[in-house]
Design an enzyme around this catalytic site. Structure first.
Site, PDB file in Angstrom:
ATOM      1  N   HIS A  62     -34.779  97.925 -47.397  1.00 33.56           N
ATOM      2  CA  HIS A  62     -34.147  99.313 -47.754  1.00 33.56           C
ATOM      3  C   HIS A  62     -34.738  99.673 -46.125  1.00 33.56           C
ATOM      4  O   HIS A  62     -36.131  99.915 -45.731  1.00 33.56           O
ATOM      5  CB  HIS A  62     -34.327 100.036 -48.743  1.00 33.56           C
ATOM      6  CG  HIS A  62     -33.522  99.331 -49.529  1.00 33.56           C
ATOM      7  ND1 HIS A  62     -33.809 100.054 -50.835  1.00 33.56           N
ATOM      8  CD2 HIS A  62     -32.224  98.763 -50.092  1.00 33.56           C
ATOM      9  CE1 HIS A  62     -33.449  98.938 -51.941  1.00 33.56           C
ATOM     10  NE2 HIS A  62     -32.352  99.005 -51.472  1.00 33.56           N
ATOM     11  N   GLU A  65     -36.739 102.764 -46.164  1.00 28.95           N
ATOM     12  CA  GLU A  65     -38.775 102.641 -46.954  1.00 28.95           C
ATOM     13  C   GLU A  65     -39.842 102.012 -45.941  1.00 28.95           C
ATOM     14  O   GLU A  65     -40.115 101.333 -45.822  1.00 28.95           O
ATOM     15  CB  GLU A  65     -38.437 101.671 -48.059  1.00 28.95           C
ATOM     16  CG  GLU A  65     -37.203 102.501 -48.905  1.00 28.95           C
ATOM     17  CD  GLU A  65     -36.896 101.424 -49.858  1.00 28.95           C
ATOM     18  OE1 GLU A  65     -35.610 102.226 -51.063  1.00 28.95           O
ATOM     19  OE2 GLU A  65     -36.898 100.324 -50.413  1.00 28.95           O
ATOM     20  N   HIS A 161     -41.517  98.032 -51.591  1.00 28.46           N
ATOM     21  CA  HIS A 161     -40.284  99.247 -51.423  1.00 28.46           C
ATOM     22  C   HIS A 161     -40.874 100.546 -52.000  1.00 28.46           C
ATOM     23  O   HIS A 161     -42.015 100.544 -52.255  1.00 28.46           O
ATOM     24  CB  HIS A 161     -38.918  98.718 -52.199  1.00 28.46           C
ATOM     25  CG  HIS A 161     -38.382  98.031 -52.225  1.00 28.46           C
ATOM     26  ND1 HIS A 161     -37.279  98.145 -52.223  1.00 28.46           N
ATOM     27  CD2 HIS A 161     -38.364  96.127 -52.094  1.00 28.46           C
ATOM     28  CE1 HIS A 161     -36.236  96.867 -51.644  1.00 28.46           C
ATOM     29  NE2 HIS A 161     -37.093  95.886 -51.995  1.00 28.46           N
ATOM     30  N   GLU A 225     -42.516  98.531 -56.566  1.00 32.18           N
ATOM     31  CA  GLU A 225     -42.275 100.113 -55.822  1.00 32.18           C
ATOM     32  C   GLU A 225     -43.071 100.490 -55.484  1.00 32.18           C
ATOM     33  O   GLU A 225     -44.275 100.739 -56.349  1.00 32.18           O
ATOM     34  CB  GLU A 225     -41.222 100.615 -57.106  1.00 32.18           C
ATOM     35  CG  GLU A 225     -40.251 100.321 -57.128  1.00 32.18           C
ATOM     36  CD  GLU A 225     -39.286 100.614 -55.850  1.00 32.18           C
ATOM     37  OE1 GLU A 225     -39.489 101.729 -55.022  1.00 32.18           O
ATOM     38  OE2 GLU A 225     -38.003 100.082 -56.138  1.00 32.18           O
TER      39      GLU A 225
HETATM   40 ZN   LIG Z   1     -35.782  99.934 -52.203  1.00 35.99          ZN
END
Ligand SMILES: [Zn+2]
Length: 341
Positions: A62, A65, A161, A225
């Site tokens: 992404h 990020e 992420h 994350e």
């Molecule tokens: Zn992500």
């Protein structure tokens, strides 16, 4: 190429002058490490006598990020300029370069729903995210197969992420579905050292990057994350220090020494419901900015749309990754309940 060798500017060159890297090439550093660049944003390091681990670190799947991108960029720079020497083979993948330039999560399509061949199904390779997902898969396969030839014995892949929204548990990791194989405490122990204290066990195959490496190559793989989204240069890197230091140790130390696994220090959840948006009027029945892992009482109406209402089925059921604006047919909400491994 001077910028590459003496300043380690691989990511910035990949973003600004991708044409430099359209044909694969390789070179050897003074310390003997083989560097292979197969495409913009795809670079691997093979030390003279690799010590057994084939490590894949992906970031920017992404594009907005940024903290994990900055961590990996720094590690690549250190390896290229030889201020850091790898003990193990390591492949860095900077996922969505065009989305990074736009400061967006993606340009046309969420790349982390396009792995395990999903890039080529449906409409096929119709956009750059789909083409790139395929390229990333090929790079992972190439890296692991090369490692096998060198007698490497262990594979891992951390897909890094940051979350769109805040989280009650700022750092958490998704453990891809293992088809009945045991969940590994040693992996939770490693990620805990990265600052991750919350784990979500998947209960089915998905089209995420981490599931791809886990399922197709037997890698210990996770979607990790590491905190909240912020623009480039605006991350409080202190909050990412543990992750950075532990990843650096993973690459450079022959064997990691980690604190003992303490099940009381971590929260482990399993998925209870996967709620897809099927109607235009799909809406979530809680605040837009409700953090991940916010829990609700049994019977609470979590979401509704024409023809359906979705309730918390258990006391303490918590929400993860709510997004009412996903495309029709895609996942708008996960709910999770506590478990242990
Ligand atoms: Zn992500």
């Amino acid at each position: 190429m001077e910028l590459l060798r003496s300043h380690g500017q691989f990511l910035s060159l990949s973003r600004q002058s991708p044409a430099l890297f359209t044909a694969p090439f390789a070179f050897t550093l003074d310390n003997g490490t083989e560097v292979e660049i197969s495409a913009p944003g795809i670079i691997s390091f093979t030390p003279v006598s690799p010590k057994g681990k084939d490590i894949v670190l992906s970031s920017g799947v992404h594009g907005n990020e940024t903290a994990p991108i900055e961590i990996c960029d720094e590690l690549v720079q250190a390896l290229l300029t030889e201020t850091l020497t790898a003990s193990h083979r390591v492949l860095f993948l900077f996922g969505n370069l065009p989305a990074m330039d736009l400061g967006e999560r993606f340009v046309e399509e969420n790349m982390n729903r396009l792995f395990s061949g999903a890039h080529s199904s449906g409409p096929g390779l119709v956009n750059q995210e789909r083409v790139r997902a395929k390229e990333l898969e090929l790079a992972v396969g190439h890296f692991y197969r090369q490692g096998e030839k060198l007698g490497q014995t262990y594979r891992c892949h951390y897909d890094l992420h940051t979350a769109i929204r805040g989280s009650k548990n700022e750092k958490f990791a998704v453990y891809p579905f293992r088809h009945g194989q045991p969940w590994k405490q040693s992996q939770l122990q490693f990620l805990f050292a990265c600052g991750v204290n919350t784990f979500l066990l998947s209960n089915s195959p998905t089209t995420t990057f981490s599931y791809f490496s886990s399922n197709e190559f037997g890698a210990d793989a996770f979607t990790v994350e590491l905190g909240k989204v912020a623009p480039f240069g605006q991350n409080d890197m202190q909050r990412f220090q543990q992750a950075r230091d532990t990843l650096l140790a993973l690459i450079s130390q022959e064997a990691l020494s980690l604190p003992e696994y303490n099940p009381d220090a971590v929260l482990v959840y399993k998925i209870n419901q996967i709620i897809n948006r099927t109607q235009e009027d799909f809406r979530l029945n809680f605040a837009d900015d409700a953090p991940n892992f916010t829990d609700f009482p049994k019977g609470y109406l979590l979401a509704e749309e024409t023809g359906a209402q979705y309730f918390a089925e258990q006391e303490g059921e918590a929400i993860v990754f709510p997004n009412a604006k996903v495309a029709l047919g895609q996942r708008a909400l996960l709910t999770v309940v506590p478990t242990s491994i």
